[in-house]
Design a protein around this motif. Structure first.
Motif, PDB file in Angstrom:
ATOM      1  N   LEU A 128      77.791  32.554  34.606  1.00  0.00           N
ATOM      2  CA  LEU A 128      76.675  33.357  35.105  1.00  0.00           C
ATOM      3  C   LEU A 128      75.894  32.663  36.212  1.00  0.00           C
ATOM      4  CD1 LEU A 128      75.462  34.710  31.680  1.00  0.00           C
ATOM      5  CD2 LEU A 128      76.581  36.014  33.490  1.00  0.00           C
ATOM      6  N   GLY A 129      76.281  31.434  36.526  1.00  0.00           N
ATOM      7  CA  GLY A 129      75.614  30.708  37.590  1.00  0.00           C
ATOM      8  C   GLY A 129      74.307  30.082  37.181  1.00  0.00           C
ATOM      9  N   LEU A 130      74.038  30.031  35.883  1.00  0.00           N
ATOM     10  CA  LEU A 130      72.794  29.441  35.419  1.00  0.00           C
ATOM     11  C   LEU A 130      72.875  27.921  35.367  1.00  0.00           C
ATOM     12  CD1 LEU A 130      71.985  31.987  32.597  1.00  0.00           C
ATOM     13  CD2 LEU A 130      70.940  31.837  34.856  1.00  0.00           C
ATOM     14  N   ILE A 131      74.090  27.397  35.293  1.00  0.00           N
ATOM     15  CA  ILE A 131      74.299  25.949  35.303  1.00  0.00           C
ATOM     16  C   ILE A 131      75.297  25.650  36.413  1.00  0.00           C
ATOM     17  CG2 ILE A 131      75.229  23.977  34.050  1.00  0.00           C
ATOM     18  CD1 ILE A 131      74.283  25.296  31.483  1.00  0.00           C
ATOM     19  N   VAL A 132      74.952  24.713  37.249  1.00  0.00           N
ATOM     20  CA  VAL A 132      75.826  24.326  38.353  1.00  0.00           C
ATOM     21  C   VAL A 132      76.141  22.853  38.199  1.00  0.00           C
ATOM     22  CG1 VAL A 132      76.026  24.127  40.852  1.00  0.00           C
ATOM     23  CG2 VAL A 132      74.782  26.043  39.858  1.00  0.00           C
ATOM     24  N   ASP A 133      77.431  22.535  38.167  1.00  0.00           N
ATOM     25  CA  ASP A 133      77.827  21.131  38.127  1.00  0.00           C
ATOM     26  C   ASP A 133      77.583  20.529  39.492  1.00  0.00           C
ATOM     27  OD1 ASP A 133      78.678  21.162  35.495  1.00  0.00           O
ATOM     28  OD2 ASP A 133      80.714  21.762  36.026  1.00  0.00           O
ATOM     29  N   ASP A 182      67.869  33.376  26.485  1.00  0.00           N
ATOM     30  CA  ASP A 182      68.920  33.867  25.600  1.00  0.00           C
ATOM     31  C   ASP A 182      69.945  32.775  25.314  1.00  0.00           C
ATOM     32  OD1 ASP A 182      67.734  36.395  25.627  1.00  0.00           O
ATOM     33  OD2 ASP A 182      68.925  37.041  27.357  1.00  0.00           O
ATOM     34  N   LEU A 183      70.315  32.041  26.360  1.00  0.00           N
ATOM     35  CA  LEU A 183      71.292  30.971  26.180  1.00  0.00           C
ATOM     36  C   LEU A 183      70.728  29.843  25.335  1.00  0.00           C
ATOM     37  CD1 LEU A 183      72.872  30.856  29.740  1.00  0.00           C
ATOM     38  CD2 LEU A 183      73.864  31.808  27.670  1.00  0.00           C
ATOM     39  N   VAL A 184      69.461  29.545  25.524  1.00  0.00           N
ATOM     40  CA  VAL A 184      68.825  28.514  24.701  1.00  0.00           C
ATOM     41  C   VAL A 184      68.818  28.947  23.235  1.00  0.00           C
ATOM     42  CG1 VAL A 184      66.639  27.340  24.238  1.00  0.00           C
ATOM     43  CG2 VAL A 184      67.476  27.564  26.581  1.00  0.00           C
ATOM     44  N   ALA A 185      68.526  30.217  22.981  1.00  0.00           N
ATOM     45  CA  ALA A 185      68.533  30.722  21.603  1.00  0.00           C
ATOM     46  C   ALA A 185      69.939  30.635  21.014  1.00  0.00           C
ATOM     47  CB  ALA A 185      68.024  32.162  21.574  1.00  0.00           C
ATOM     48  N   GLU A 186      70.950  30.989  21.796  1.00  0.00           N
ATOM     49  CA  GLU A 186      72.332  30.874  21.323  1.00  0.00           C
ATOM     50  C   GLU A 186      72.706  29.419  21.060  1.00  0.00           C
ATOM     51  OE1 GLU A 186      75.482  33.043  23.281  1.00  0.00           O
ATOM     52  OE2 GLU A 186      74.059  34.584  23.916  1.00  0.00           O
ATOM     53  N   LEU A 187      72.260  28.537  21.942  1.00  0.00           N
ATOM     54  CA  LEU A 187      72.528  27.113  21.728  1.00  0.00           C
ATOM     55  C   LEU A 187      71.881  26.628  20.431  1.00  0.00           C
ATOM     56  CD1 LEU A 187      72.194  25.534  25.268  1.00  0.00           C
ATOM     57  CD2 LEU A 187      74.156  25.350  23.756  1.00  0.00           C
ATOM     58  N   GLU A 188      70.693  27.107  20.165  1.00  0.00           N
ATOM     59  CA  GLU A 188      70.015  26.725  18.920  1.00  0.00           C
ATOM     60  C   GLU A 188      70.789  27.240  17.709  1.00  0.00           C
ATOM     61  OE1 GLU A 188      67.430  25.010  16.283  1.00  0.00           O
ATOM     62  OE2 GLU A 188      67.762  24.599  18.408  1.00  0.00           O
ATOM     63  N   ASP A 189      71.281  28.490  17.788  1.00  0.00           N
ATOM     64  CA  ASP A 189      72.104  29.033  16.698  1.00  0.00           C
ATOM     65  C   ASP A 189      73.372  28.204  16.518  1.00  0.00           C
ATOM     66  OD1 ASP A 189      70.230  31.017  16.329  1.00  0.00           O
ATOM     67  OD2 ASP A 189      71.374  32.548  17.440  1.00  0.00           O
ATOM     68  N   MET A 190      74.005  27.838  17.621  1.00  0.00           N
ATOM     69  CA  MET A 190      75.223  27.035  17.553  1.00  0.00           C
ATOM     70  C   MET A 190      74.925  25.638  16.992  1.00  0.00           C
ATOM     71  SD  MET A 190      77.788  28.746  18.387  1.00  0.00           S
ATOM     72  CE  MET A 190      77.392  30.474  18.317  1.00  0.00           C
ATOM     73  N   ARG A 191      73.780  25.116  17.329  1.00  0.00           N
ATOM     74  CA  ARG A 191      73.398  23.803  16.797  1.00  0.00           C
ATOM     75  C   ARG A 191      73.242  23.865  15.280  1.00  0.00           C
ATOM     76  NH1 ARG A 191      69.272  20.969  15.052  1.00  0.00           N
ATOM     77  NH2 ARG A 191      67.830  22.710  15.221  1.00  0.00           N
ATOM     78  N   LYS A 192      72.589  24.940  14.806  1.00  0.00           N
ATOM     79  CA  LYS A 192      72.419  25.111  13.357  1.00  0.00           C
ATOM     80  C   LYS A 192      73.766  25.316  12.664  1.00  0.00           C
ATOM     81  CE  LYS A 192      67.745  26.961  13.679  1.00  0.00           C
ATOM     82  NZ  LYS A 192      66.904  28.162  13.575  1.00  0.00           N
ATOM     83  N   LEU A 193      74.623  26.128  13.274  1.00  0.00           N
ATOM     84  CA  LEU A 193      75.961  26.346  12.723  1.00  0.00           C
ATOM     85  C   LEU A 193      76.770  25.055  12.745  1.00  0.00           C
ATOM     86  CD1 LEU A 193      78.065  28.375  11.646  1.00  0.00           C
ATOM     87  CD2 LEU A 193      78.734  28.763  14.021  1.00  0.00           C
ATOM     88  N   ALA A 194      76.626  24.298  13.797  1.00  0.00           N
ATOM     89  CA  ALA A 194      77.348  23.041  13.920  1.00  0.00           C
ATOM     90  C   ALA A 194      76.937  22.069  12.824  1.00  0.00           C
ATOM     91  CB  ALA A 194      77.097  22.427  15.291  1.00  0.00           C
ATOM     92  N   ILE A 195      75.664  22.056  12.506  1.00  0.00           N
ATOM     93  CA  ILE A 195      75.185  21.183  11.427  1.00  0.00           C
ATOM     94  C   ILE A 195      75.806  21.631  10.103  1.00  0.00           C
ATOM     95  CG2 ILE A 195      73.150  20.519  10.089  1.00  0.00           C
ATOM     96  CD1 ILE A 195      71.573  20.640  12.753  1.00  0.00           C
ATOM     97  N   VAL A 247      79.033  25.018  21.314  1.00  0.00           N
ATOM     98  CA  VAL A 247      78.304  24.558  22.493  1.00  0.00           C
ATOM     99  C   VAL A 247      79.144  24.780  23.745  1.00  0.00           C
ATOM    100  CG1 VAL A 247      77.329  22.537  23.637  1.00  0.00           C
ATOM    101  CG2 VAL A 247      76.894  22.930  21.223  1.00  0.00           C
ATOM    102  N   ALA A 248      80.439  24.522  23.655  1.00  0.00           N
ATOM    103  CA  ALA A 248      81.313  24.720  24.816  1.00  0.00           C
ATOM    104  C   ALA A 248      81.340  26.184  25.246  1.00  0.00           C
ATOM    105  CB  ALA A 248      82.720  24.229  24.496  1.00  0.00           C
ATOM    106  N   ALA A 249      81.350  27.101  24.294  1.00  0.00           N
ATOM    107  CA  ALA A 249      81.364  28.527  24.630  1.00  0.00           C
ATOM    108  C   ALA A 249      80.084  28.957  25.329  1.00  0.00           C
ATOM    109  CB  ALA A 249      81.584  29.353  23.369  1.00  0.00           C
ATOM    110  N   VAL A 250      78.954  28.524  24.803  1.00  0.00           N
ATOM    111  CA  VAL A 250      77.679  28.898  25.409  1.00  0.00           C
ATOM    112  C   VAL A 250      77.546  28.285  26.802  1.00  0.00           C
ATOM    113  CG1 VAL A 250      75.172  28.725  25.189  1.00  0.00           C
ATOM    114  CG2 VAL A 250      76.562  29.281  23.204  1.00  0.00           C
ATOM    115  N   MET A 251      77.928  27.027  26.930  1.00  0.00           N
ATOM    116  CA  MET A 251      77.834  26.369  28.236  1.00  0.00           C
ATOM    117  C   MET A 251      78.789  27.027  29.236  1.00  0.00           C
ATOM    118  SD  MET A 251      75.399  24.349  27.781  1.00  0.00           S
ATOM    119  CE  MET A 251      75.402  23.359  29.241  1.00  0.00           C
TER     120      MET A 251
END
Length: 146
Positions: free
Chosen positions: A105-110, A73-86, A95-99
């Protein structure tokens, strides 16, 4: 939303269990006093109360809904944001919002690199080395050599 049937300590007990605390710890942190294994016994009794069980089911259902967001789901949102960003020529906000969501949600850990310093003792503990009074004064006295 808290059930009106529960008192404040019962609600805190349910929230503690929903956060993943063991029953006995949630019981004590909710404000109940227990000695020995009384916390385990009383917490076990409390979990079986119908109103507490219903609140726990409510909290678990809410947690299940939150966990439905997956990496795909996050990858799909990132793709939408990438298209919107273009299209808008401003990718940073989307991208900042999705990240940010992914991190929450704990899906990305720094990951941070932690450097440690290994300190070794100057001499073996069994080794006895003594200073003479003159050596000690020369080393530690004010104005002495250091």
């Amino acid at each position: 939303m808290p059930s009106s049937k529960l008192n404040a300590r019962q609600e805190r007990f349910c929230l503690g269990l929903a956060e993943g605390l063991p029953q006995s710890r949630a019981y004590v942190e909710a404000g109940y006093v227990a000695r020995g294994n009384a916390a385990e016994v009383e917490a076990s009794k409390m979990v079986r109360l119908p109103k507490v069980a219903a609140r726990l089911a409510e909290l678990q259902a809410a947690a299940a809904l939150r966990s439905e967001i997956a990496v795909d789901d996050l990858v799909a949102e990132l793709e939408d944001m990438r298209k919107l960003a273009i299209a808008c020529k401003n990718p940073a906000a989307g991208v900042a919002a999705v990240m940010g969501k992914a991190k929450l949600l704990g899906l990305i850990v720094d990951k941070a690199e932690v450097a440690t310093t290994l300190r070794k003792p100057l001499r073996e503990p069994g080794e006895s080395q003594q200073m003479s009074l003159d050596e000690w004064q020369a080393k530690f006295a004010p104005g002495g050599l250091q």
